[in-house]
Design a protein around this motif. Structure first.
Motif, PDB file in Angstrom:
ATOM      1  N   TYR A 441       0.860  -1.186   0.000  1.00  0.00           N
ATOM      2  CA  TYR A 441       0.000   0.000   0.000  1.00  0.00           C
ATOM      3  C   TYR A 441       0.897   1.237   0.000  1.00  0.00           C
ATOM      4  N   ARG A 442       0.285   2.381  -0.250  1.00  0.00           N
ATOM      5  CA  ARG A 442       1.023   3.639  -0.198  1.00  0.00           C
ATOM      6  C   ARG A 442       1.250   4.056   1.250  1.00  0.00           C
ATOM      7  N   LYS A 443       2.352   4.740   1.476  1.00  0.00           N
ATOM      8  CA  LYS A 443       2.628   5.283   2.800  1.00  0.00           C
ATOM      9  C   LYS A 443       1.475   6.192   3.235  1.00  0.00           C
ATOM     10  N   GLY A 444       1.224   6.193   4.527  1.00  0.00           N
ATOM     11  CA  GLY A 444       0.177   7.061   5.057  1.00  0.00           C
ATOM     12  C   GLY A 444      -1.153   6.354   5.227  1.00  0.00           C
ATOM     13  N   MET A 445      -1.223   5.101   4.833  1.00  0.00           N
ATOM     14  CA  MET A 445      -2.465   4.339   4.981  1.00  0.00           C
ATOM     15  C   MET A 445      -2.827   4.208   6.461  1.00  0.00           C
ATOM     16  N   LYS A 446      -4.083   4.467   6.775  1.00  0.00           N
ATOM     17  CA  LYS A 446      -4.567   4.318   8.137  1.00  0.00           C
ATOM     18  C   LYS A 446      -5.494   3.110   8.220  1.00  0.00           C
ATOM     19  N   ARG A 447      -5.313   2.307   9.234  1.00  0.00           N
ATOM     20  CA  ARG A 447      -6.144   1.124   9.402  1.00  0.00           C
ATOM     21  C   ARG A 447      -7.411   1.518  10.166  1.00  0.00           C
ATOM     22  N   SER A 518      -9.964 -12.891   4.537  1.00  0.00           N
ATOM     23  CA  SER A 518     -10.834 -11.722   4.362  1.00  0.00           C
ATOM     24  C   SER A 518     -11.366 -11.240   5.705  1.00  0.00           C
ATOM     25  N   ILE A 519     -11.812 -12.176   6.516  1.00  0.00           N
ATOM     26  CA  ILE A 519     -12.323 -11.826   7.849  1.00  0.00           C
ATOM     27  C   ILE A 519     -11.224 -11.162   8.671  1.00  0.00           C
ATOM     28  N   HIS A 520     -10.011 -11.679   8.583  1.00  0.00           N
ATOM     29  CA  HIS A 520      -8.878 -11.098   9.318  1.00  0.00           C
ATOM     30  C   HIS A 520      -8.615  -9.664   8.854  1.00  0.00           C
ATOM     31  N   LEU A 521      -8.640  -9.441   7.549  1.00  0.00           N
ATOM     32  CA  LEU A 521      -8.371  -8.101   7.015  1.00  0.00           C
ATOM     33  C   LEU A 521      -9.436  -7.105   7.478  1.00  0.00           C
ATOM     34  N   ILE A 522     -10.670  -7.573   7.580  1.00  0.00           N
ATOM     35  CA  ILE A 522     -11.744  -6.711   8.071  1.00  0.00           C
ATOM     36  C   ILE A 522     -11.601  -6.483   9.577  1.00  0.00           C
ATOM     37  N   ARG A 523     -11.311  -7.563  10.305  1.00  0.00           N
ATOM     38  CA  ARG A 523     -11.177  -7.457  11.766  1.00  0.00           C
ATOM     39  C   ARG A 523     -10.035  -6.517  12.151  1.00  0.00           C
ATOM     40  N   GLU A 524      -8.930  -6.593  11.385  1.00  0.00           N
ATOM     41  CA  GLU A 524      -7.773  -5.747  11.674  1.00  0.00           C
ATOM     42  C   GLU A 524      -7.885  -4.366  11.040  1.00  0.00           C
ATOM     43  N   ARG A 525      -9.043  -4.098  10.464  1.00  0.00           N
ATOM     44  CA  ARG A 525      -9.405  -2.771   9.942  1.00  0.00           C
ATOM     45  C   ARG A 525      -8.512  -2.297   8.795  1.00  0.00           C
ATOM     46  N   TYR A 526      -7.956  -3.249   8.067  1.00  0.00           N
ATOM     47  CA  TYR A 526      -7.337  -2.866   6.797  1.00  0.00           C
ATOM     48  C   TYR A 526      -8.418  -2.378   5.835  1.00  0.00           C
ATOM     49  N   THR A 527      -9.616  -2.946   5.973  1.00  0.00           N
ATOM     50  CA  THR A 527     -10.728  -2.607   5.094  1.00  0.00           C
ATOM     51  C   THR A 527     -12.017  -2.969   5.806  1.00  0.00           C
ATOM     52  N   SER A 528     -13.122  -2.948   5.062  1.00  0.00           N
ATOM     53  CA  SER A 528     -14.418  -3.405   5.569  1.00  0.00           C
ATOM     54  C   SER A 528     -15.139  -4.092   4.424  1.00  0.00           C
ATOM     55  N   SER A 529     -16.246  -4.751   4.730  1.00  0.00           N
ATOM     56  CA  SER A 529     -16.962  -5.472   3.667  1.00  0.00           C
ATOM     57  C   SER A 529     -17.506  -4.518   2.609  1.00  0.00           C
ATOM     58  N   LYS A 530     -17.662  -3.243   2.940  1.00  0.00           N
ATOM     59  CA  LYS A 530     -18.121  -2.263   1.948  1.00  0.00           C
ATOM     60  C   LYS A 530     -17.020  -1.900   0.959  1.00  0.00           C
ATOM     61  N   HIS A 531     -15.789  -2.250   1.317  1.00  0.00           N
ATOM     62  CA  HIS A 531     -14.655  -1.835   0.475  1.00  0.00           C
ATOM     63  C   HIS A 531     -13.739  -2.983   0.110  1.00  0.00           C
ATOM     64  N   LEU A 532     -14.161  -4.218   0.377  1.00  0.00           N
ATOM     65  CA  LEU A 532     -13.308  -5.383   0.089  1.00  0.00           C
ATOM     66  C   LEU A 532     -13.685  -5.977  -1.263  1.00  0.00           C
ATOM     67  N   TYR A 533     -12.659  -6.205  -2.085  1.00  0.00           N
ATOM     68  CA  TYR A 533     -12.838  -6.774  -3.424  1.00  0.00           C
ATOM     69  C   TYR A 533     -11.937  -7.994  -3.557  1.00  0.00           C
ATOM     70  N   ALA A 534     -12.344  -8.909  -4.406  1.00  0.00           N
ATOM     71  CA  ALA A 534     -11.569 -10.135  -4.594  1.00  0.00           C
ATOM     72  C   ALA A 534     -11.399 -10.405  -6.068  1.00  0.00           C
ATOM     73  N   MET A 535     -10.270 -11.022  -6.416  1.00  0.00           N
ATOM     74  CA  MET A 535      -9.968 -11.308  -7.821  1.00  0.00           C
ATOM     75  C   MET A 535      -9.238 -12.637  -7.914  1.00  0.00           C
ATOM     76  N   GLY A 536      -9.589 -13.405  -8.942  1.00  0.00           N
ATOM     77  CA  GLY A 536      -8.892 -14.645  -9.244  1.00  0.00           C
ATOM     78  C   GLY A 536      -9.241 -15.079 -10.651  1.00  0.00           C
ATOM     79  N   GLY A 537      -8.347 -15.850 -11.274  1.00  0.00           N
ATOM     80  CA  GLY A 537      -8.561 -16.301 -12.645  1.00  0.00           C
ATOM     81  C   GLY A 537      -8.350 -17.783 -12.803  1.00  0.00           C
ATOM     82  N   SER A 538      -9.095 -18.406 -13.702  1.00  0.00           N
ATOM     83  CA  SER A 538      -8.995 -19.828 -14.003  1.00  0.00           C
ATOM     84  C   SER A 538      -9.335 -20.638 -12.749  1.00  0.00           C
TER      85      SER A 538
END
Length: 686
Positions: A441-447, A518-538
């Motif tokens: 992430y870019r510097k200055g990101m707040k959790r 995903s739950i961990h990232l939300i719990r640790e306030r890196y993001t929330s379900s309103k702002h969480l996106y997922a990507m995968g191919g094949s």
């Protein structure tokens, strides 16, 4: 949603098709989409494309801006670091404004005149798709064999070019893998053909330049195996490799005697994997023999090759995965992985030296590159990280000094690696396992839970997605996104057992690992379900399908690229490319145990009437890996079941296959479209 466009979402017609296995009946209303020759199939795909174009029209200018921004970071007139092979320096370069590579060489010195091998821009002219692979130079340096694909279906036409006259010979061999190996007479090549229906590489042929006949020298009768053919680094042997998920077998032929028959190196033994390298009077064997889960290195003589004669060179270690070796006259170089991190180990043959190259970062990627000469003390390897562009480094194994031959330039004047932070974090899975994630992430990101975050994973075949640099990704990071690579089970990030615990009857670990991260990232306030996106191919698209069935509420948006989502139907159809060769990955659904397990997670079979995230799904009409009808059927069925008003798009590339567009800039356009979809969901439009 673009309120200015009133076009309705496509509604696919339903024709019930009964599928029965093990006394279990499934009704597939969209089975009819499997007929690519049917006009209604093409009409439906075009209708979906029109719907996508209409509903995303408001982002078109932004997509163009993103494309130009991504393109501006790429050095358009660029070239590879030259490497020397058999008296010539070989160079790959790109020219400004051109989509495809140009292959050249220079004799003896880099100051020598440049010889053009191939200009792929000229070869690709007026073609919607073009791919050149398998460039192989004859030992006398006078001829080159190569393969071309103009549909994206990975069925390559093999040809031979005279480098003295630039004439392309009339020898035209269809439906190959594109690669070939020259015998030492510079007249004979060995190549692999594919089954016309399944596209399984199953036959090795011999061809003599200028002659009409091709001689079948090997045919793989087991439809769970594929084959390939190559030449040893020592140039002494032509080698046929027979491979499946769990088992290997090799056949060898002295490259000086192309009229002789191949000999089996060692007969296949179910569950024993091995690969071979030749040096002086020995073969070096990387193998999992004797329950060496993370592999060990052994060697044997050229004649007495029975397993009882294999002797250890590097023993198996429980916590260190051996991934590859590079052999030099005085040194053995071993590519290892410990605790998820790449390591390069250098060991002298006389055992006087044994050390590792020093890497200090916690999230990085390193690997050996092109090392074609035995008699050198110079090792080439590449290094990059989530914040550091790739470098090609030349390392002197004797003096332990290094020289950076090239660091990839990021143009545009805005990139400064000190503006970005990378870290590795760990989440606890529901079964107590610790799952690593690489984060940038870019510097200055707040959790504080407000950050948009894109979570990516693959998680199959033991394929590891290392924490690598991407100049394309900067367009997300610079707009406030956090990017996370989730190293779920099914890859080999933490060793071979990490793979074993994410396949067959353990496959659901891949999906629950991703969700728990995903739950961990939300719990640790890196993001929330309103702002969480997922990507995968094949197979990563399968992961996307599984997680939205189990935990759709966690994600605001999903990008599923060429997703493998109709698991049971595909794995029961042995006419589809890859199916039979993948029973050891997914299981064979002809066995009721595997059938029931697959059915419990197959995305297509587990859709329900509920709300799903915003979704962009991509497909390739000519895809040979995941047939276009899987994502098409899946989207049609989601439309039928979904109870939400979220966006759902299917975008099919009508000219390409599994890898998408072939040109370096056209593929960036696809990235720009996917990023614009995600950014628009965050109301970021510039």
């Amino acid at each position: 949603m673009n309120k200015s466009s009133n076009i309705n979402s496509p509604i696919a017609k339903k024709i019930p098709h009964r599928l029965e296995k093990h006394d279990d009946i499934r009704i597939d209303n969209y089975f009819w989409m499997k007929d690519r020759s049917h006009p209604e199939v093409i009409a439906y795909l075009n209708e979906e494309n029109t719907f996508y174009e209409s509903k995303t029209q408001h982002t078109k200018a932004f997509q163009d801006d993103l494309f130009e921004e991504m393109k501006s970071r790429i050095k358009e007139d660029d070239s590879s670091v030259p490497y020397k092979y058999n008296g010539y320096w070989y160079i790959t370069k790109f020219e400004k404004g051109k989509d495809y590579p140009i292959y050249t060489r220079k004799k003896d010195s880099l100051n020598a005149p440049e010889e053009l091998l191939f200009d792929c821009n000229e070869m690709a002219e007026d073609l919607p798709y073009f791919k050149l692979v398998g460039i192989s130079i004859s030992p006398d340096n006078k001829k080159v064999s190569f393969g071309t694909d103009t549909t994206g279906r990975r069925q390559y036409t093999l040809q031979i070019k005279c480098l003295e006259t630039n004439e392309i010979y009339k020898d035209l061999i269809e439906n190959t893998t594109g690669s070939s190996a020259w015998a030492n007479d510079s007249r004979t090549i060995f190549y692999t053909k594919k089954d016309e229906v399944t596209l399984r590489a199953n036959q090795v042929f011999k061809h003599v330049v200028g002659e009409q006949n091709n001689t079948l020298v090997f045919e793989e009768g087991d439809d769970t195996f594929g084959v390939t053919v190559y030449k040893s680094k020592s140039k002494k042997y032509i080698i046929i490799a027979c491979y499946s998920t769990l088992t290997n077998e090799y056949h060898i032929l002295n490259a000086n005697n192309p009229t002789q028959n191949f000999e089996v190196f060692h007969p296949r033994v179910r569950g024993i994997e091995y690969s071979i390298s030749h040096f002086e009077n020995h073969f070096y064997i990387l193998t999992n023999k004797d329950k060496a889960t993370n592999f060990k290195l052994m060697r044997t003589g050229e004649v007495n090759r029975d397993m009882k004669n294999w002797e250890p060179v590097v023993e198996h270690r429980k916590d260190v995965l051996i991934e590859a070796i590079d052999i030099f006259k005085d040194y053995l170089v071993i590519s290892e992985r410990e605790n998820g991190l790449n390591q390069i180990r250098i060991k002298s043959w006389d055992n006087s030296e044994d050390y590792y190259l020093p890497f200090n970062s916690e999230t990085y990627t390193c690997y050996t590159t092109i090392n074609v000469e035995f008699r050198t003390k110079l090792l080439r390897y590449s290094y990059n990280s989530l914040t550091t562009p790739p470098s090609v480094i030349e390392y002197n194994m004797e003096t332990r000094t290094k020289k950076v031959l090239k660091e990839k330039e990021v143009l545009g004047g805005k990139f400064d690696k000190s503006n970005y932070i990378s870290e590795r974090i760990w989440a606890e899975a529901r079964d107590g396992e610790k799952i690593p994630m690489s984060v940038v992430y870019r510097k200055g990101m707040k959790r504080d839970g407000s950050n948009p975050l894109l979570q990516y994973a693959y998680g199959s075949y033991g394929s590891t997605v290392d924490p690598h640099f991407s100049s394309i990704r900067l367009s997300l990071l610079d707009r406030g996104f956090i990017y996370v690579i989730t190293h779920v089970r099914g890859g080999e990030y933490l060793g071979r057992s990490w793979y074993d615990n994410g396949k067959l009857l353990n496959k659901k670990n891949t999906f629950t690992d991703f969700i728990d991260c995903s739950i961990h990232l939300i719990r640790e306030r890196y993001t929330s379900s309103k702002h969480l996106y997922a990507m995968g191919g094949s197979a990563g698209g399968l992961l996307m399908g599984a997680v939205i069935n189990e935990a759709p509420e966690l994600y605001h948006g999903i990008v599923a690229a060429v997703p493998f989502v109709d698991v049971i139907t595909t794995m029961l159809d042995d006419s589809i490319p890859l199916t039979t060769g993948e029973y050891d990955e997914w299981g064979n659904p002809n066995d009721k145990l595997y059938y029931n397990y697959m059915k419990s997670y197959s995305p297509y079979d587990n859709l329900e009437a509920k709300a799903y995230p915003n979704m962009l799904v991509t497909a390739g009409l000519h895809d040979s890996q995941v047939q276009y009808w899987e994502p098409a059927k899946w989207v049609a069925k989601i439309r039928e079941y979904k109870t939400d008003n979220n966006q759902l798009f299917l975008k099919t590339n009508m000219d390409a296959g599994h890898g998408g567009a072939s040109g370096r800039f056209e593929s960036i356009r696809e990235d720009a479209g996917e990023f614009a979809f995600l950014l628009a969901l965050e109301d970021i439009t510039q």
